[in-house]
Write a protein that holds these residues in place. Structure first.
Motif, PDB file in Angstrom:
ATOM      1  N   LEU A   1      37.038  35.532  42.139  1.00  0.00           N
ATOM      2  CA  LEU A   1      37.710  35.016  40.666  1.00  0.00           C
ATOM      3  C   LEU A   1      37.541  36.463  39.805  1.00  0.00           C
ATOM      4  O   LEU A   1      36.472  36.969  39.738  1.00  0.00           O
ATOM      5  CB  LEU A   1      36.717  33.804  40.365  1.00  0.00           C
ATOM      6  CG  LEU A   1      36.474  32.666  41.321  1.00  0.00           C
ATOM      7  CD1 LEU A   1      35.720  31.822  40.734  1.00  0.00           C
ATOM      8  CD2 LEU A   1      37.935  31.800  41.464  1.00  0.00           C
TER       9      LEU A   1
ATOM     10  N   SER B   1      33.535  37.308  38.807  1.00  0.00           N
ATOM     11  CA  SER B   1      32.563  36.185  38.903  1.00  0.00           C
ATOM     12  C   SER B   1      31.380  36.179  39.880  1.00  0.00           C
ATOM     13  O   SER B   1      30.942  37.222  40.334  1.00  0.00           O
ATOM     14  CB  SER B   1      33.186  35.007  39.002  1.00  0.00           C
ATOM     15  OG  SER B   1      33.291  34.866  40.802  1.00  0.00           O
TER      16      SER B   1
ATOM     17  N   GLU C   1      43.730  38.732  36.298  1.00  0.00           N
ATOM     18  CA  GLU C   1      42.951  37.637  36.685  1.00  0.00           C
ATOM     19  C   GLU C   1      43.481  36.894  37.833  1.00  0.00           C
ATOM     20  O   GLU C   1      44.663  36.869  38.227  1.00  0.00           O
ATOM     21  CB  GLU C   1      42.731  36.918  35.093  1.00  0.00           C
ATOM     22  CG  GLU C   1      43.892  36.145  34.880  1.00  0.00           C
ATOM     23  CD  GLU C   1      43.872  35.309  33.524  1.00  0.00           C
ATOM     24  OE1 GLU C   1      43.182  34.267  33.714  1.00  0.00           O
ATOM     25  OE2 GLU C   1      44.061  35.909  32.605  1.00  0.00           O
ATOM     26  N   CYS C   2      42.277  36.268  38.661  1.00  0.00           N
ATOM     27  CA  CYS C   2      42.732  35.560  39.739  1.00  0.00           C
ATOM     28  C   CYS C   2      41.865  34.157  39.519  1.00  0.00           C
ATOM     29  O   CYS C   2      40.724  34.256  38.958  1.00  0.00           O
ATOM     30  CB  CYS C   2      42.291  36.145  40.942  1.00  0.00           C
ATOM     31  SG  CYS C   2      43.262  37.425  41.373  1.00  0.00           S
ATOM     32  N   ASP C   3      42.451  33.040  40.002  1.00  0.00           N
ATOM     33  CA  ASP C   3      41.696  31.939  40.209  1.00  0.00           C
ATOM     34  C   ASP C   3      41.549  31.630  41.708  1.00  0.00           C
ATOM     35  O   ASP C   3      41.802  32.671  42.409  1.00  0.00           O
ATOM     36  CB  ASP C   3      42.262  30.696  39.476  1.00  0.00           C
ATOM     37  CG  ASP C   3      43.701  30.292  39.969  1.00  0.00           C
ATOM     38  OD1 ASP C   3      44.035  30.459  41.212  1.00  0.00           O
ATOM     39  OD2 ASP C   3      44.401  29.693  39.287  1.00  0.00           O
TER      40      ASP C   3
ATOM     41  N   ASP D   1      38.456  37.541  35.602  1.00  0.00           N
ATOM     42  CA  ASP D   1      39.313  37.041  34.404  1.00  0.00           C
ATOM     43  C   ASP D   1      38.996  38.074  33.359  1.00  0.00           C
ATOM     44  O   ASP D   1      38.835  39.270  33.609  1.00  0.00           O
ATOM     45  CB  ASP D   1      38.225  35.890  33.756  1.00  0.00           C
ATOM     46  CG  ASP D   1      36.994  36.044  33.847  1.00  0.00           C
ATOM     47  OD1 ASP D   1      36.403  37.303  33.823  1.00  0.00           O
ATOM     48  OD2 ASP D   1      35.946  34.982  33.547  1.00  0.00           O
TER      49      ASP D   1
ATOM     50  N   TRP E   1      52.418  35.324  37.858  1.00  0.00           N
ATOM     51  CA  TRP E   1      51.542  34.994  38.711  1.00  0.00           C
ATOM     52  C   TRP E   1      51.904  34.914  40.390  1.00  0.00           C
ATOM     53  O   TRP E   1      53.152  34.258  40.521  1.00  0.00           O
ATOM     54  CB  TRP E   1      50.957  33.451  38.455  1.00  0.00           C
ATOM     55  CG  TRP E   1      50.229  33.570  36.947  1.00  0.00           C
ATOM     56  CD1 TRP E   1      50.835  33.904  35.836  1.00  0.00           C
ATOM     57  CD2 TRP E   1      48.811  33.895  37.090  1.00  0.00           C
ATOM     58  NE1 TRP E   1      49.714  34.041  34.894  1.00  0.00           N
ATOM     59  CE2 TRP E   1      48.295  33.767  35.599  1.00  0.00           C
ATOM     60  CE3 TRP E   1      47.733  33.630  37.942  1.00  0.00           C
ATOM     61  CZ2 TRP E   1      47.056  33.856  35.048  1.00  0.00           C
ATOM     62  CZ3 TRP E   1      46.387  33.768  37.421  1.00  0.00           C
ATOM     63  CH2 TRP E   1      46.216  33.882  36.105  1.00  0.00           C
TER      64      TRP E   1
ATOM     65  N   CYS F   1      46.782  34.819  41.313  1.00  0.00           N
ATOM     66  CA  CYS F   1      46.365  36.078  40.855  1.00  0.00           C
ATOM     67  C   CYS F   1      47.689  36.421  40.042  1.00  0.00           C
ATOM     68  O   CYS F   1      48.691  36.576  40.365  1.00  0.00           O
ATOM     69  CB  CYS F   1      46.161  37.247  41.801  1.00  0.00           C
ATOM     70  SG  CYS F   1      44.718  36.874  42.599  1.00  0.00           S
TER      71      CYS F   1
END
Length: 151
Positions: free
Chosen positions: A149, A3, A119-121, A151, A135, A125
């Protein structure tokens, strides 16, 4: 895909990629040197393929790296991979089917396991390790930035 969290970050003079940044060991063995050339003394040897490392500087074909213990030195770029991995920093870390502690567990990972980063928010992750996928909370991982972040 990364991101905009990298915006405004320092850039390497060789690659123009963000500094610091995480990579992994491509080779199963790699010399860590005092300086960025073959004439510099070897301080130690990394012997763990896929180990995550943080690049903190660049000079020609050399990258200054540090590991999760803070040890570091210069490694030839050919020994490194852009494939992202993390080290589990919490013993018996639960992987969940979804990024939610109420979701069913898919596996538990031991302290020191290396997992492939998905992916990670902001808080979670997605990881893959030993055929398991799930996760995990980002705070239990080394090899991913707290604000990163993916995706």
């Amino acid at each position: 895909m990364v991101s905009a969290a990298w915006a405004g970050q320092d850039r390497g003079p060789v690659t123009n990629l963000p500094l610091p940044r995480y990579v992994s060991m491509k080779a199963s063995e790699g010399n860590v040197r005092r300086g960025p050339s073959l004439t510099h003394r070897i301080d130690w040897v990394y012997t763990r393929r896929d180990m995550p490392l943080e690049i903190t500087a660049e000079h020609g074909h050399w990258r200054r790296v540090r590991d999760r213990d803070g040890a570091g030195g210069w490694v030839h770029y050919s020994l490194l991979s852009g494939v992202r991995t993390v080290i589990i920093e919490e013993d018996m870390l639960s992987l969940y089917r979804r990024p939610d502690t109420r979701a069913p567990e898919t596996a538990r990972l031991e302290l020191g396991v290396i997992a492939r980063l998905g992916e990670c928010d902001l808080h979670w992750c997605e990881l893959t390790a030993a055929g398991y996928r799930g996760w995990a909370l980002k705070t239990a991982l080394w090899g991913v930035r707290a604000d990163e972040l993916r995706d």
